[in-house]
Design an enzyme around this catalytic site. Structure first.
Site, PDB file in Angstrom:
ATOM      1  N   LYS B  59       0.855  -1.190   0.000  1.00  0.00           N
ATOM      2  CA  LYS B  59       0.000   0.000   0.000  1.00  0.00           C
ATOM      3  C   LYS B  59       0.888   1.236   0.000  1.00  0.00           C
ATOM      4  O   LYS B  59       1.892   1.278   0.706  1.00  0.00           O
ATOM      5  CB  LYS B  59      -0.890  -0.028   1.243  1.00  0.00           C
ATOM      6  N   SER B 134      -9.514   1.699   2.919  1.00  0.00           N
ATOM      7  CA  SER B 134      -8.649   2.451   2.037  1.00  0.00           C
ATOM      8  C   SER B 134      -7.604   1.594   1.308  1.00  0.00           C
ATOM      9  O   SER B 134      -7.000   2.069   0.347  1.00  0.00           O
ATOM     10  CB  SER B 134      -7.936   3.546   2.836  1.00  0.00           C
ATOM     11  N   SER B 158      -9.582  -0.544   7.199  1.00  0.00           N
ATOM     12  CA  SER B 158      -9.024  -0.321   5.867  1.00  0.00           C
ATOM     13  C   SER B 158      -8.358  -1.530   5.219  1.00  0.00           C
ATOM     14  O   SER B 158      -8.063  -1.496   4.028  1.00  0.00           O
ATOM     15  CB  SER B 158      -8.022   0.846   5.907  1.00  0.00           C
TER      16      SER B 158
END
Lengths: 474, 471
Positions: B59, B134, B158
């Site tokens: 990420k 996210s 997330s």
């Protein structure tokens, strides 16, 4: 004129002498090339985390303990939020809710009298970097960013500029004795802001002003006294004191309102989530206690009471811990305290100044000094030769008895040898002899000097005088 | 199934070119990576390492030296990280190869990845839908089979929510179990580095590599049983996963029919497997979202203060004074959602208002911890839905930003309590995955894996999106 009372409290920042910064492994060093002692952590790069330096905690607890504070059992950090280009994260990691020490007190000496100041709190935080303004540009040096800074906040327990000056001098000695700060006010490793208010006697605290930019103990005294005068005059004229930050103007010897518009800050303190609370273990506290020392103010008073040393001498002996330690170990090694004090404060200092070294760097040990002092006491050498011996000890790194032997400086204490010398001198100076015989003792010193000269300074002067007196029947 | 078939895929020229083709075809459709480098450089010289030569995604709010670290934000668009996160370094030491940085909601703030300022990411099951967020890029990449696992971060769900949207496993570890060093901070006391993985086994093996204390993160913890686990049996399951006592929450409201049905059938599954089902209530859950957003935004307001354009990142060059430069760089560099949260956080921390907001939120946080303690005093695990709905379409107006936040109710509780949670895929409904999550007391990750594995086996092959191909 009405009678006023003044109240002075200090906010003191000291830079701790930790090897590395408080939350990262960067070197903590003054004067390096800008932006060389930096890393992602102290530059506030995305994703980094602070990791607290144990040495900084140790030093902080030492100061808090020396200031008789209640030590926090769970000390934690808070974030103090404000934007400032010197501060890489735009929040300062500081302590607000649970500082390392609280509710302390410390005694300081002024004019021979002990006075007490209460300590509000002692808290650890990180220092900011430095802005350097060059023309229209501002350059930033982050070498200092993230170095350990300890803030000590006193209660407003001082009354005069003289009090404040004496307090900060006492405090400076204290942190140097503890070895946690070099106490250099000019370079900013010890910084001090003064909070001051006055009021009619008995009416409690007045509206305070804060005075910044005070970078010596003398300026602290001057600025506080100036502020007392200014506030008094304002109150006499019926004006109100404005709560504000003022700057000490060194050139004009006065305080002035800070020019920059300072908006009311809301620092929005909240607990720093990146580091768990610090709970000192019993071993940690034991370590703190083991590192505490007799504070300079008490050491000074002890020397006065115990040894009768006073004035500049006791001041000099206790100013720096290594000197005081040297003095005490010289006494322990068998030297007379007053003699040791006299040697350390004058002859040794003179020699060290000449060699341009400090006591610790020199080859002089307390054992050697004690031996030297005792050589004089036992009459092996006289004071004059002892001074020469000391110089050679420092230059050649030798024991005093070795030097005395090598130089053949042993005092002539053999009365037979001295009698021969005296006879020679008396024969050469019949006028002086007649004078003395006639009851005029004036030439006594001259004759003694002549004998000393003839002995190349090695004759025991007391013995010489005795022999002359005996011969002349005076 | 495990990560083993992936070993050496970058080195072998034939496999590499097939992999590259597959990767780029998918990537053109879903946009899961902000940056990738599928070079044949496999720095690990042996398959002896536990993850030797296995590619993985990261990420883009987790630092990998030499890669950008944009956080999906314009303000860090051109920022390259000078160092790597501890989790990344540990994976590299185990032989795994980071091949790219995955898209995300800006600074991890969002539930769709549509809040990325840099790229649109689509759900591999239906490209008209979001991948969740996210960690949407990480979830989409794993779901499409581009990598067997990817690192994500879980501040309020997330990792788990995009895992549920994309049909993969999503582990939110115990707070402190994995070092946060190198994870760009959004809400420091809540977030953890997590794992999105194609199977339970992959998730477990990755977790075993990245967990453990790190001197660079003083909030990280010594993982219990580490020395025992090191003996080559990292996946040792608690002896009787199939007889675990599983708590389930009664009377959940606001679930879509698909999610509600799946929750019920999952309960039935574990009951049939031999587990003891214990209905419980979690009264504090209703306050979890409010507490979460108060604490998260408060911390964010400080964490995001460092982006000023002075030392790195986007700088508005039109400004004259320093104050103007900072203000304008932040105004132009941050997206709306980020600004909203910074403002909220600044508001709740104002002096005089702290007791009312921040202090109260901390009390709720304690109440939630106590609720979980009570549940886990009698049960081994807790089973809950991850999100009230399945993956929603881009620009869906039925769930506005505020409703998306309310929907975080089931995920934020684990972050507030610091406990581990594992999101796992179930049989798709209406052609879309549904995710459920298992929660346990701190450091009970192995228990979560074991229980999820029973379910995984029952699926007879994890459902994959159309076009998915195993290596």
């Amino acid at each position: 004129m009405a009678e006023y009372q003044s109240f002075i409290g200090l906010e003191i920042h000291i830079q701790l002498l930790t090897a590395t910064k408080v939350f990262c492994g960067c070197r903590n060093r003054f004067g390096d090339e800008p932006n060389t002692n930096v890393c992602p952590v102290c530059l506030g790069y995305p994703g980094v985390l602070p990791a607290v330096n144990e040495q900084a905690l140790l030093f902080s607890y030492m100061v808090a303990r020396a200031l008789n504070c209640d030590l926090s059992k769970t000390a934690y950090f808070d974030r103090k939020n404000y934007f400032y280009p010197d501060m890489t994260k735009n929040y300062q990691i500081s302590q607000f809710h649970s500082p390392i020490g609280r509710n302390g007190w410390i005694e300081y000496e002024t004019g021979g009298e002990l006075k007490k100041v209460r300590i509000h709190d002692v808290h650890l935080e990180e220092d900011a970097g430095k802005s350097i303004h060059r023309g229209t540009a501002t350059l930033l040096d982050y070498n200092r960013a993230g170095t350990s800074l300890l803030e000590i906040v006193t209660e407003p327990d001082m009354e005069t500029g003289e009090d404040a000056e004496a307090f900060i001098q006492n405090f400076r000695r204290l942190v140097r004795y503890l070895g946690v700060c070099d106490g250099n006010m000019e370079e900013g490793s010890l910084r001090c802001d003064g909070n001051i208010s006055i009021n009619l006697k008995g009416k409690g605290l007045g509206t305070k002003t804060e005075v910044k930019n005070v970078n010596s103990s003398r300026f602290l005294k001057l600025s506080m006294n100036h502020e007392i005068g200014r506030q008094k005059r304002a109150l006499e004229k019926g004006e109100r004191i404005v709560q504000e930050t003022r700057l000490w103007n060194e050139a004009q010897s006065r305080t002035e309102p800070m020019r920059t518009k300072e908006s009311a800050h809301d620092y929005r303190y909240f607990p720093e989530p990146d580091m768990p609370p610090f709970r000192p273990s019993p071993a940690f506290i034991a370590d703190v206690d083991a590192r505490l020392v007799e504070l300079p103010v008490y050491r000074k008073r002890r020397y006065e009471a115990e040894y009768g040393i006073s004035g500049d001498q006791v001041q000099f002996l206790t100013e720096e811990k290594p000197v005081a330690d040297f003095f005490e170990s010289t006494v322990t090694a068998g030297a007379d305290p007053l003699q040791a004090a006299a040697w350390i404060c004058t002859d040794i200092q003179k020699n060290l100044n000449k060699l341009q070294i400090g006591l610790e760097e020199s080859s002089l040990t307390s054992l050697r000094l004690a031996a030297l002092i005792n050589l004089v006491k036992e009459g092996v050498i006289n004071r004059k030769k002892a001074e020469l011996t000391l110089s050679l000890m420092l230059e050649e790194d030798k024991d005093p008895d070795v030097i005395v032997r090598e130089q053949g400086w042993e005092q002539i204490s053999d009365s037979g040898a001295i009698e021969a010398l005296v006879t020679e001198v008396l024969q050469a100076n019949p006028k002086a002899v007649d004078q003395i015989r006639g009851g005029d003792m004036k030439p006594m010193g001259f004759l003694t000097g002549q004998v000393m000269k003839l002995s190349k300074g090695q004759a025991d002067p007391k013995l010489v005088q005795a022999v002359i007196s005996g011969k002349l029947g005076s | 199934m495990s990560v083993d078939p992936w070993k050496g895929i970058l080195k072998d020229t034939q496999r590499h070119s097939a992999y590259l083709r597959y990767f780029e075809e998918w990537e053109a459709r879903i946009g899961s990576f902000l940056e990738y480098r599928l070079s044949q450089d496999d720095p690990s010289d042996s398959g002896r390492l536990p993850l030797g030569g296995v590619p993985f995604g990261v990420k883009d709010n987790i630092a990998v030296e030499g890669y950008h670290c944009t956080c999906g934000s314009k303000i860090l668009k051109d920022f390259t990280s000078p160092y790597s996160a501890t989790a990344v370094n540990r994976l590299k030491a185990a032989g795994a190869v980071p091949v790219g940085k995955c898209n995300l909601d800006e600074f991890g703030m969002g539930s769709s990845t549509d809040n990325s300022a840099l790229k649109k990411t689509h759900n591999p099951w239906d490209v008209s839908r979001v991948a969740g967020g996210s960690s949407g890029g990480s979830a989409a990449a794993v779901a499409a089979g581009l990598v067997p696992f990817a690192l994500g971060s879980d501040t309020g769900g997330s990792v788990r929510q995009p895992a549920a949207f994309c049909g993969v496993y999503g582990l939110k570890p115990t707070y402190g179990a994995v070092s946060r060093y190198g994870l760009v901070a959004y809400a420091s006391s809540l977030e953890v580095v997590g794992v999105l993985a194609d199977t339970v086994d992959t998730a477990r093996r990755v977790f075993d590599v990245i967990k453990g204390q790190d001197e660079l993160d003083q909030s990280s913890a010594l993982y219990p049983g580490l020395s025992r686990d090191r003996g080559g049996n990292p996946g040792a399951a608690p002896p009787a996963a199939s007889t675990a006592r599983i708590a389930v929450v009664e009377g959940l409201e606001g679930l879509s029919p698909e999610v509600e049905e799946t929750y019920r059938s999952s309960i039935d599954f574990y009951k049939a497997a031999g587990c003891e089902i214990q209905p419980v209530s979690l009264p504090s859950l209703d306050y979890a979202v409010a507490a979460y957003y108060t604490i998260a935004t408060a911390e964010a307001s400080a964490n995001l203060a460092r982006y000023t354009g002075i030392r790195y990142g986007y700088r508005d060059t039109g400004a004259v004074t320093m104050e103007e430069m900072v203000r304008s760089s932040r105004t132009k560099g941050f997206g709306d959602e980020v600004k909203l949260r910074i403002l909220l956080g600044t508001y709740v921390l104002r002096s005089g208002f702290q007791d009312q907001y921040y202090g109260r939120a901390q009390k709720i946080r304690t109440a939630i911890r106590n609720d979980f303690d009570r549940v886990f005093a009698a049960a081994d695990l807790l089973l809950m839905p991850v999100f009230p709905v399945q993956a929603f379409p881009h620009g869906d107006t039925s769930l506005d930003q505020f409703q998306q936040k309310l929907a975080d109710k089931f995920t934020v509780a684990a972050n507030l309590a610091g406990i581990p949670a594992l999101s796992f895929p179930t049989a798709p409904r209406n052609g879309l995955p549904v995710g459920m999550q298992l929660l346990g007391p701190v450091f009970s990750e192995q228990r979560l894996f074991a229980a999820a594995e029973i379910h995984e086996k029952s699926l007879g092959g994890i459902p994959r999106p159309h076009g998915f191909r195993s290596v």
